[in-house]
Motif scaffolding. Structure first.
Motif, PDB file in Angstrom:
ATOM      1  N   THR A  42       7.942  -3.545  -6.162  1.00 24.94           N
ATOM      2  CA  THR A  42       7.999  -2.215  -5.723  1.00 24.94           C
ATOM      3  C   THR A  42       9.361  -1.895  -6.353  1.00 24.94           C
ATOM      4  OG1 THR A  42       8.033  -0.291  -4.252  1.00 24.94           O
ATOM      5  CG2 THR A  42       8.876  -2.656  -3.545  1.00 24.94           C
ATOM      6  N   HIS A  43       9.475  -0.530  -6.333  1.00 27.17           N
ATOM      7  CA  HIS A  43      10.962  -0.198  -6.723  1.00 27.17           C
ATOM      8  C   HIS A  43      11.883   0.280  -5.587  1.00 27.17           C
ATOM      9  CE1 HIS A  43      13.548   1.451 -10.014  1.00 27.17           C
ATOM     10  NE2 HIS A  43      13.799   2.454  -9.246  1.00 27.17           N
ATOM     11  N   SER A  44      12.802  -0.579  -5.389  1.00 31.68           N
ATOM     12  CA  SER A  44      13.817  -0.521  -4.207  1.00 31.68           C
ATOM     13  C   SER A  44      15.181  -0.851  -4.411  1.00 31.68           C
ATOM     14  CB  SER A  44      13.218  -1.603  -3.176  1.00 31.68           C
ATOM     15  OG  SER A  44      13.982  -1.600  -2.162  1.00 31.68           O
ATOM     16  N   ILE A  45      16.099  -0.166  -3.618  1.00 32.48           N
ATOM     17  CA  ILE A  45      17.464  -0.544  -3.690  1.00 32.48           C
ATOM     18  C   ILE A  45      17.754  -1.762  -3.308  1.00 32.48           C
ATOM     19  CG2 ILE A  45      19.637   0.225  -2.809  1.00 32.48           C
ATOM     20  CD1 ILE A  45      18.421   2.839  -2.063  1.00 32.48           C
ATOM     21  N   PHE A  46      16.817  -2.622  -2.669  1.00 33.48           N
ATOM     22  CA  PHE A  46      16.692  -4.077  -2.181  1.00 33.48           C
ATOM     23  C   PHE A  46      17.022  -4.877  -3.260  1.00 33.48           C
ATOM     24  CE2 PHE A  46      13.912  -7.555  -0.363  1.00 33.48           C
ATOM     25  CZ  PHE A  46      15.033  -7.900   0.351  1.00 33.48           C
ATOM     26  N   GLN A  67      10.959  -4.347 -20.342  1.00 31.52           N
ATOM     27  CA  GLN A  67      10.227  -3.196 -20.153  1.00 31.52           C
ATOM     28  C   GLN A  67       9.664  -3.511 -18.723  1.00 31.52           C
ATOM     29  OE1 GLN A  67       6.873  -3.448 -22.977  1.00 31.52           O
ATOM     30  NE2 GLN A  67       8.176  -3.173 -24.620  1.00 31.52           N
ATOM     31  N   LEU A  68      10.140  -2.550 -17.971  1.00 35.31           N
ATOM     32  CA  LEU A  68      10.015  -2.760 -16.272  1.00 35.31           C
ATOM     33  C   LEU A  68       8.847  -1.752 -15.995  1.00 35.31           C
ATOM     34  CD1 LEU A  68      11.050  -3.895 -13.709  1.00 35.31           C
ATOM     35  CD2 LEU A  68      12.801  -1.913 -13.609  1.00 35.31           C
ATOM     36  N   SER A  69       8.325  -2.297 -15.003  1.00 28.73           N
ATOM     37  CA  SER A  69       7.001  -1.409 -14.458  1.00 28.73           C
ATOM     38  C   SER A  69       7.046  -2.012 -12.907  1.00 28.73           C
ATOM     39  CB  SER A  69       5.672  -1.716 -15.036  1.00 28.73           C
ATOM     40  OG  SER A  69       5.272  -2.959 -15.040  1.00 28.73           O
ATOM     41  N   SER A  70       6.463  -1.282 -11.987  1.00 28.00           N
ATOM     42  CA  SER A  70       6.192  -1.360 -10.509  1.00 28.00           C
ATOM     43  C   SER A  70       4.826  -1.394 -10.511  1.00 28.00           C
ATOM     44  CB  SER A  70       6.985  -0.131  -9.766  1.00 28.00           C
ATOM     45  OG  SER A  70       8.350  -0.232  -9.982  1.00 28.00           O
ATOM     46  N   ALA A  89       7.005 -11.773 -13.331  1.00 29.84           N
ATOM     47  CA  ALA A  89       6.807 -10.812 -11.934  1.00 29.84           C
ATOM     48  C   ALA A  89       8.058 -11.192 -10.917  1.00 29.84           C
ATOM     49  CB  ALA A  89       5.628 -11.321 -11.340  1.00 29.84           C
ATOM     50  N   LEU A  90       8.341 -10.014 -10.321  1.00 30.08           N
ATOM     51  CA  LEU A  90       9.366  -9.984  -9.259  1.00 30.08           C
ATOM     52  C   LEU A  90       8.688  -9.865  -7.733  1.00 30.08           C
ATOM     53  CD1 LEU A  90      12.348 -10.278  -8.117  1.00 30.08           C
ATOM     54  CD2 LEU A  90      12.462  -7.725  -8.392  1.00 30.08           C
ATOM     55  N   SER A  91       8.467 -10.754  -6.970  1.00 28.38           N
ATOM     56  CA  SER A  91       7.516 -10.723  -5.835  1.00 28.38           C
ATOM     57  C   SER A  91       8.248 -11.859  -4.999  1.00 28.38           C
ATOM     58  CB  SER A  91       6.229 -10.971  -6.230  1.00 28.38           C
ATOM     59  OG  SER A  91       5.383 -10.622  -5.051  1.00 28.38           O
ATOM     60  N   GLY A  92       7.617 -11.960  -3.899  1.00 28.31           N
ATOM     61  CA  GLY A  92       7.858 -12.884  -2.606  1.00 28.31           C
ATOM     62  C   GLY A  92       7.351 -14.256  -3.202  1.00 28.31           C
ATOM     63  N   GLN A 267      22.569   4.607  -9.666  1.00 28.04           N
ATOM     64  CA  GLN A 267      22.024   5.882  -9.162  1.00 28.04           C
ATOM     65  C   GLN A 267      20.902   6.699  -9.944  1.00 28.04           C
ATOM     66  OE1 GLN A 267      23.787   8.675  -6.418  1.00 28.04           O
ATOM     67  NE2 GLN A 267      21.493   8.979  -6.800  1.00 28.04           N
ATOM     68  N   PRO A 268      21.041   6.017 -11.295  1.00 28.57           N
ATOM     69  CA  PRO A 268      20.124   7.080 -12.340  1.00 28.57           C
ATOM     70  C   PRO A 268      18.729   6.367 -11.817  1.00 28.57           C
ATOM     71  CG  PRO A 268      21.887   6.324 -13.441  1.00 28.57           C
ATOM     72  CD  PRO A 268      22.108   5.649 -12.350  1.00 28.57           C
ATOM     73  N   ASP A 269      18.596   5.120 -11.272  1.00 23.53           N
ATOM     74  CA  ASP A 269      17.306   4.821 -10.803  1.00 23.53           C
ATOM     75  C   ASP A 269      16.800   5.269  -9.552  1.00 23.53           C
ATOM     76  OD1 ASP A 269      16.805   2.417 -12.962  1.00 23.53           O
ATOM     77  OD2 ASP A 269      18.720   1.867 -12.162  1.00 23.53           O
ATOM     78  N   PHE A 270      17.617   5.975  -8.869  1.00 18.48           N
ATOM     79  CA  PHE A 270      17.155   6.557  -7.567  1.00 18.48           C
ATOM     80  C   PHE A 270      17.709   7.830  -7.421  1.00 18.48           C
ATOM     81  CE2 PHE A 270      17.579   1.970  -7.107  1.00 18.48           C
ATOM     82  CZ  PHE A 270      16.263   1.617  -6.611  1.00 18.48           C
ATOM     83  N   LYS A 271      17.136   8.648  -8.290  1.00 18.40           N
ATOM     84  CA  LYS A 271      17.743  10.225  -8.396  1.00 18.40           C
ATOM     85  C   LYS A 271      17.122  10.947  -7.174  1.00 18.40           C
ATOM     86  CE  LYS A 271      17.394  10.245 -13.443  1.00 18.40           C
ATOM     87  NZ  LYS A 271      16.864  10.727 -14.819  1.00 18.40           N
ATOM     88  N   GLY A 272      16.448  10.470  -6.332  1.00 22.12           N
ATOM     89  CA  GLY A 272      15.848  11.186  -5.341  1.00 22.12           C
ATOM     90  C   GLY A 272      16.879  10.962  -3.927  1.00 22.12           C
TER      91      GLY A 272
END
Length: 338
Positions: A42-46, A67-70, A89-92, A267-272
């Motif tokens: 997922t896309h997370s500040i984590f 090339q990043l995707s969620s 993959a980045l996962s548990g 910040q550019p990755d979490f504009k909201g």
């Protein structure tokens, strides 16, 4: 009783992989750059150290076009990896255990760690001056998906503090992850298990109050790691090492810089998300050592993860550390071997 849903999903993924012919790909975008397709759960500040590595140009320095995707789910991230639509993959780390137990055609190997603690927090509807886990007795906890690591960690922490999950308290598990904050704000549950930045946003709005950290109370785990198929690592050992080196630079940068400096970079990755919330979340994660300081996946932490899975009734078999974890690449990166 063991949950069948998680294992069924992974069995389906393995079956799909046997039927899908992995798409061929050219790993070179130009003569000096290698393309790596990374899928994150997922896309997370984590995952802040990863975004630091991207935005500071550490991957470019290593000659990698990332090339990043969620995927928005561990099962979906693993499906992308197994079917050949992602290289890493980045996962548990538990997903590698599930895949190994199902006898996947292509073994999945974890080679670098990003986070070493659970990133979720217990949020109360009312302010609590001195929270005790026994406060959950007789209450309703809006929890996470059954069989997922956040829920398994939650139940582990409950048992550790003398509680019997689903007996001493009611755990509500029929609300989707993305709707947990809204459901709690609407009146469902006395407590809720939330990830950031939702927990901090609820505090800012006055609709919730963080009273405990699941990561702090569960200890270190290989919570999120970088994984690839064994044959990919064997075919591209130098590329995987360069990838790991970029991640390690991101880890070191985060360790040596302030929450404010990290917030400015990601910040550019979490504009909201406002800068104030970013800083608050980063400070919270830094204060409890959420992010691993190096990419090495620890054997004892892996065993603790298996223990947590077993207690939750989700461990399909005791998969040995060596079966799904490889440390030689991380060791070379840490020791700065060429």
């Amino acid at each position: 009783m063991r949950s069948a849903s998680i294992r069924i999903r992974f069995l389906l993924m393995v079956s799909i992989t046997l039927l899908v012919t992995a798409c061929g790909f050219d790993n070179t975008s130009d003569k000096n750059t290698d393309t790596v397709r990374l899928v994150e759960v997922t896309h997370s500040i984590f995952y802040a150290p990863q975004y630091v590595a991207i935005n500071k140009g550490f991957f470019k320095d290593e000659g990698i076009d990332l090339q990043l995707s969620s995927a928005f789910g561990g099962d979906k991230a693993m499906t992308a990896l197994l079917s050949g639509h992602a290289d890493i993959a980045l996962s548990g780390a538990e997903t590698a255990v599930y895949v190994s137990a199902q006898g996947a055609q292509h073994p999945v190997i974890g080679f670098a760690q990003l986070t070493q603690k659970d990133g979720s927090f217990l949020v109360s509807r009312k302010p609590v001056k001195q929270f005790d886990w026994n406060d959950l007795k007789g209450k309703e906890l809006l929890g996470q998906r059954k069989g997922g690591m956040p829920e398994m960690v939650s139940e582990y922490v409950q048992r550790k503090n003398g509680l019997k999950p689903h007996k001493d308290l009611k755990i509500i598990q029929n609300v989707d992850f993305k709707n947990l904050g809204g459901a709690f704000a609407s009146g469902t549950g006395d407590y809720v298990q939330l990830f950031e930045p939702i927990a901090s946003k609820m505090e800012q709005e006055g609709t919730g109050h963080v009273v405990a950290s699941f990561g702090k109370d569960s200890g270190n785990l290989p919570y999120t790691v970088y994984m690839s198929k064994k044959n990919y690592i064997e075919k591209h050992p130098d590329l995987v090492k360069r990838f790991t080196r970029a991640i390690h630079r991101g880890q070191r940068w985060v360790q040596s810089h302030s929450a404010e400096e990290i917030a400015d970079v990601i910040q550019p990755d979490f504009k909201g998300t406002s800068r104030d919330i970013l800083i608050k979340v980063i400070h919270r994660y830094k204060s409890q050592n959420t992010w691993a300081s190096d990419p090495l996946i620890d054997r004892k932490e892996y065993q603790r993860m298996l223990q947590i899975m077993e207690q939750a009734g989700e461990l399909p078999s005791s998969v040995p550390y060596e079966t799904v974890i490889q440390t030689n690449i991380a060791e070379k990166v840490i020791q700065k071997e060429p």
